[in-house]
Scaffold this active site. Structure first.
Site, PDB file in Angstrom:
ATOM      1  N   GLU A 253       0.808  -1.152   0.030  1.00  0.00           N
ATOM      2  CA  GLU A 253       0.033  -0.044   0.039  1.00  0.00           C
ATOM      3  C   GLU A 253       1.061   1.311   0.087  1.00  0.00           C
ATOM      4  O   GLU A 253       1.386   1.694   1.067  1.00  0.00           O
ATOM      5  CB  GLU A 253      -0.980   0.052   1.188  1.00  0.00           C
ATOM      6  CG  GLU A 253      -1.834  -1.261   1.336  1.00  0.00           C
ATOM      7  CD  GLU A 253      -2.937  -0.999   0.316  1.00  0.00           C
ATOM      8  OE1 GLU A 253      -3.087   0.023  -0.390  1.00  0.00           O
ATOM      9  OE2 GLU A 253      -3.731  -1.997   0.404  1.00  0.00           O
ATOM     10  N   CYS A 287      -2.651   8.383   3.048  1.00  0.00           N
ATOM     11  CA  CYS A 287      -2.339   7.908   2.023  1.00  0.00           C
ATOM     12  C   CYS A 287      -3.507   8.246   0.694  1.00  0.00           C
ATOM     13  O   CYS A 287      -3.332   8.993  -0.395  1.00  0.00           O
ATOM     14  CB  CYS A 287      -2.206   6.550   1.924  1.00  0.00           C
ATOM     15  SG  CYS A 287      -3.542   5.614   2.823  1.00  0.00           S
TER      16      CYS A 287
HETATM   17  P1  NAD Z   1       8.528   5.106   4.262  1.00  0.00           P
HETATM   18  O1  NAD Z   1       8.494   4.680   3.003  1.00  0.00           O
HETATM   19  O2  NAD Z   1       9.550   6.264   4.537  1.00  0.00           O
HETATM   20  O3  NAD Z   1       8.573   4.373   5.642  1.00  0.00           O
HETATM   21  C1  NAD Z   1       7.770   3.370   5.889  1.00  0.00           C
HETATM   22  C2  NAD Z   1       8.371   2.157   6.597  1.00  0.00           C
HETATM   23  O4  NAD Z   1       9.275   1.429   5.805  1.00  0.00           O
HETATM   24  C3  NAD Z   1       8.942   2.605   7.936  1.00  0.00           C
HETATM   25  O5  NAD Z   1       8.888   1.587   8.776  1.00  0.00           O
HETATM   26  C4  NAD Z   1      10.574   2.626   7.425  1.00  0.00           C
HETATM   27  O6  NAD Z   1      11.524   2.217   8.637  1.00  0.00           O
HETATM   28  C5  NAD Z   1      10.525   1.247   6.602  1.00  0.00           C
HETATM   29  N1  NAD Z   1      11.697   1.235   5.525  1.00  0.00           N
HETATM   30  C6  NAD Z   1      12.409   2.278   5.161  1.00  0.00           C
HETATM   31  N2  NAD Z   1      13.428   1.710   4.099  1.00  0.00           N
HETATM   32  C7  NAD Z   1      13.036   0.597   4.251  1.00  0.00           C
HETATM   33  C8  NAD Z   1      13.737  -0.695   3.349  1.00  0.00           C
HETATM   34  N3  NAD Z   1      14.676  -0.360   2.463  1.00  0.00           N
HETATM   35  N4  NAD Z   1      13.178  -1.832   3.519  1.00  0.00           N
HETATM   36  C9  NAD Z   1      12.215  -1.780   4.320  1.00  0.00           C
HETATM   37  N5  NAD Z   1      11.527  -1.109   5.173  1.00  0.00           N
HETATM   38  C10 NAD Z   1      11.892  -0.080   5.028  1.00  0.00           C
HETATM   39  O7  NAD Z   1       6.969   5.919   4.377  1.00  0.00           O
HETATM   40  P2  NAD Z   1       6.465   6.874   5.505  1.00  0.00           P
HETATM   41  O8  NAD Z   1       7.129   8.401   5.257  1.00  0.00           O
HETATM   42  O9  NAD Z   1       6.526   6.369   6.757  1.00  0.00           O
HETATM   43  O10 NAD Z   1       4.767   7.016   5.043  1.00  0.00           O
HETATM   44  C11 NAD Z   1       4.596   8.029   4.169  1.00  0.00           C
HETATM   45  C12 NAD Z   1       4.033   7.403   2.974  1.00  0.00           C
HETATM   46  O11 NAD Z   1       3.212   6.195   3.178  1.00  0.00           O
HETATM   47  C13 NAD Z   1       3.384   8.107   1.924  1.00  0.00           C
HETATM   48  O12 NAD Z   1       3.661   8.347   0.561  1.00  0.00           O
HETATM   49  C14 NAD Z   1       2.003   7.573   2.087  1.00  0.00           C
HETATM   50  O13 NAD Z   1       1.140   7.901   0.872  1.00  0.00           O
HETATM   51  C15 NAD Z   1       2.065   6.394   2.186  1.00  0.00           C
HETATM   52  N6  NAD Z   1       0.989   5.371   2.843  1.00  0.00           N
HETATM   53  C16 NAD Z   1       0.290   4.782   2.056  1.00  0.00           C
HETATM   54  C17 NAD Z   1      -0.818   4.115   2.724  1.00  0.00           C
HETATM   55  C18 NAD Z   1      -1.760   3.156   1.789  1.00  0.00           C
HETATM   56  O14 NAD Z   1      -2.529   2.501   2.185  1.00  0.00           O
HETATM   57  N7  NAD Z   1      -1.548   3.210   0.372  1.00  0.00           N
HETATM   58  C19 NAD Z   1      -1.074   4.396   3.929  1.00  0.00           C
HETATM   59  C20 NAD Z   1      -0.323   5.164   4.677  1.00  0.00           C
HETATM   60  C21 NAD Z   1       0.570   5.772   4.155  1.00  0.00           C
END
Ligand code: NAD
Length: 479
Positions: A253, A287
């Site tokens: 997501e 999101c």
């Molecule tokens: P992010 O991608 O920076 O981080 C999300 C998670 O991924 C964190 O726990 C982080 O530690 C982890 N992470 C970072 N690098 C990684 C890697 N290489 N491998 C595995 N895990 C890793 O996202 P964010 O800034 O926390 O969230 C905001 C984003 O999330 C926005 O783009 C938003 O649109 C999206 N979002 C989507 C949904 C949906 O349902 N589609 C819901 C909420 C947020």
């Protein structure tokens, strides 16, 4: 432990929970209140070795958990939902302080209620064995076996609710789970998991509160069969790459840039509040929030005026103040993204209807509610995901052209069409490349309605029976 609130100094309702999750030894990270910069608590910084131990524990606990069967697991998930409800105020206060979202409005209390509601739905949704073919000779049934250990990697915007979206169907289907919360909001998830674990058997649900390195290790781990990931598109792509060697199943997501299209037959005043919350829920850090609003020229000025009236009346401030419904951005990086996009819009000659002048020297991350008119595709505020309280409002004349613009991005999470004619709106909705298109609302999700993205907003469905199936390995019994 006390906290300063706008109405005085209070005993923190989460004090016992925070005590229970605060490590006595090892490396810790200070977690600061995004509204004030004050220290809230300290989260453990777990390592890749801690992750390996958590996966081994979850692996060992999985066969017994699977052997309990659907009925018993559902009972335990219902007990977990009861435990969340019993701790709802403590969880909501901690969430409000750590994430920034106010207690009231569609915010912290709403999120904790969602967490227990989705837990109950995952427990209650029936999943029947399906006879897919029977001609008298061949009899084929489709059923779902547990995957094993599932990794759940989450973001910082709805940390508790999204954690439940990931773990509840996984547990229901007989998997054990290792959760990796965002490094920005670990306390909310550690506390939630602590509460849930008061009723689950030992080892079934583990949390590892590490950084991106731990997320990366989880998505390469040979003992993890599936990763549920919610976060940015960039990280989603990294997870696809790092999961390849072990052919992990993935539900992704990812980010969005949802368009809303307002047709000329609307009553601007009647839709203004729906438009506002579609865009500004969780102060825009959602999101599937409305991120680009396209309004027909016949109603453009009236919709802008009505939105300004609604937006002006919505109080923003410290989350624990019961009157507020909008809060700060969760972190400084996000504040700077929103600031950059709005400054670029202003420099390009777009018209600021409201907001757009943040205090950059404050201790918190408040960005004022901002509405920007006379802006066009190509402006960064339209083309990029702002993930904050700044909405671009774009004027259009031709329906075909606006649908092309709505579809002109490489993401497609949600979208909305606003009209007093439902059939007309449905016809427009069918032409939009997005996982969900709402009519006369935006962003509402329901535990029984599947949710997922199109294009680079990800793949896989969550919620309902589709969401349960995504946490199992399909197996055909033929004969
Ligand atoms: P992010 O991608 O920076 O981080 C999300 C998670 O991924 C964190 O726990 C982080 O530690 C982890 N992470 C970072 N690098 C990684 C890697 N290489 N491998 C595995 N895990 C890793 O996202 P964010 O800034 O926390 O969230 C905001 C984003 O999330 C926005 O783009 C938003 O649109 C999206 N979002 C989507 C949904 C949906 O349902 N589609 C819901 C909420 C947020």
């Amino acid at each position: 432990m006390t906290i300063d609130t706008p109405t005085g100094v209070l005993e923190a309702p989460y004090a016992d929970l925070l005590d229970a999750i605060t490590p006595e030894t090892g490396e810790v990270r200070d977690i600061l209140d995004p509204a004030t910069g004050e220290l809230i608590g300290r989260a453990p910084v777990h390592t890749v070795e801690d992750l390996d131990r958590a996966v081994a524990t979850a692996r060992a606990a999985q066969p017994a958990w699977a052997a309990l069967g659907h009925e018993r697991r559902s009972e335990l998930l219902l007990a977990a939902a009861d435990a969340i409800d019993a701790n709802a105020e403590a969880l909501a206060h901690l969430l409000s302080r750590e994430q920034g979202k106010p207690l009231n409005g569609p915010n912290a209390r709403f999120e904790v209620g969602g967490a227990s509601g989705w837990m109950r739905a995952a427990a209650a949704t029936p999943l029947e064995t399906e006879v897919v073919f029977d001609d008298g000779q061949t009899h084929a049934e489709l059923t779902y076996r547990p995957i094993g250990v599932v990794g759940a990697i989450g973001p910082w915007n709805w940390p508790q609710m999204i954690t439940v979206w990931q773990i509840a169907p996984a547990l229901r289907m007989g998997n054990t789970v290792v959760v990796k919360p965002s490094e920005f909001t670990p306390l909310s998830v550690l506390a939630l998991v602590h509460v849930i674990n008061s009723v689950l058997p030992e080892g079934v649900l583990r949390v590892v509160s590490g950084g991106r390195d731990v997320g990366a290790a989880l998505s390469t781990h040979p003992e993890v069969g599936k990763v549920m990931f919610t976060g940015s598109t960039a990280t989603g792509k990294a997870i696809i790459r790092s999961s390849a060697d072990t052919v992990k199943r993935l539900t992704l997501e990812l980010g969005g840039n949802d368009a809303g299209i307002v047709l000329p037959d609307v009553d601007p005043k009647a839709i203004a509040e729906g438009l506002f919350w579609g865009a500004f829920i969780n102060t825009g850090q959602t999101c599937a929030a409305l991120k680009r609003l396209y309004v027909h020229e016949d109603v453009y000025d009236a919709v802008c005026d009505a939105l300004v009236d609604v937006a002006r009346a919505m109080p923003m401030g410290v989350g624990l103040d019961e009157q507020n419904v909008l809060g700060p951005l969760q972190n400084r990086q996000q504040f700077e993204i929103v600031d950059r996009l709005v400054e670029a819009a202003k420099a390009s000659g777009a018209r600021v209807l409201l907001g757009g002048e943040p205090d950059r020297d404050q201790p918190g991350n408040f960005y004022p509610t901002t509405l920007i008119a006379d802006i066009h595709d190509g402006a960064p505020l339209v083309d990029e995901e702002q993930f904050g309280p700044a909405l671009p409002i774009i004027r259009y004349r031709d329906l075909d052209e606006v649908i092309e613009k709505a579809n002109g991005t490489d993401v497609g999470l949600g979208a909305s069409v606003w009209s007093s004619d439902r059939e007309r709106a449905r016809a427009v909705a069918a032409r939009i490349e997005a996982g969900t298109v709402w009519i006369n609302s935006h962003g509402a999700v329901h535990p029984m309605v599947p949710f997922g993205g199109a294009k680079q907003s990800g793949y896989g469905l969550e919620f309902g029976v589709e969401g349960l199936k995504a946490l199992g390995v399909p197996q055909v019994i033929n004969g």
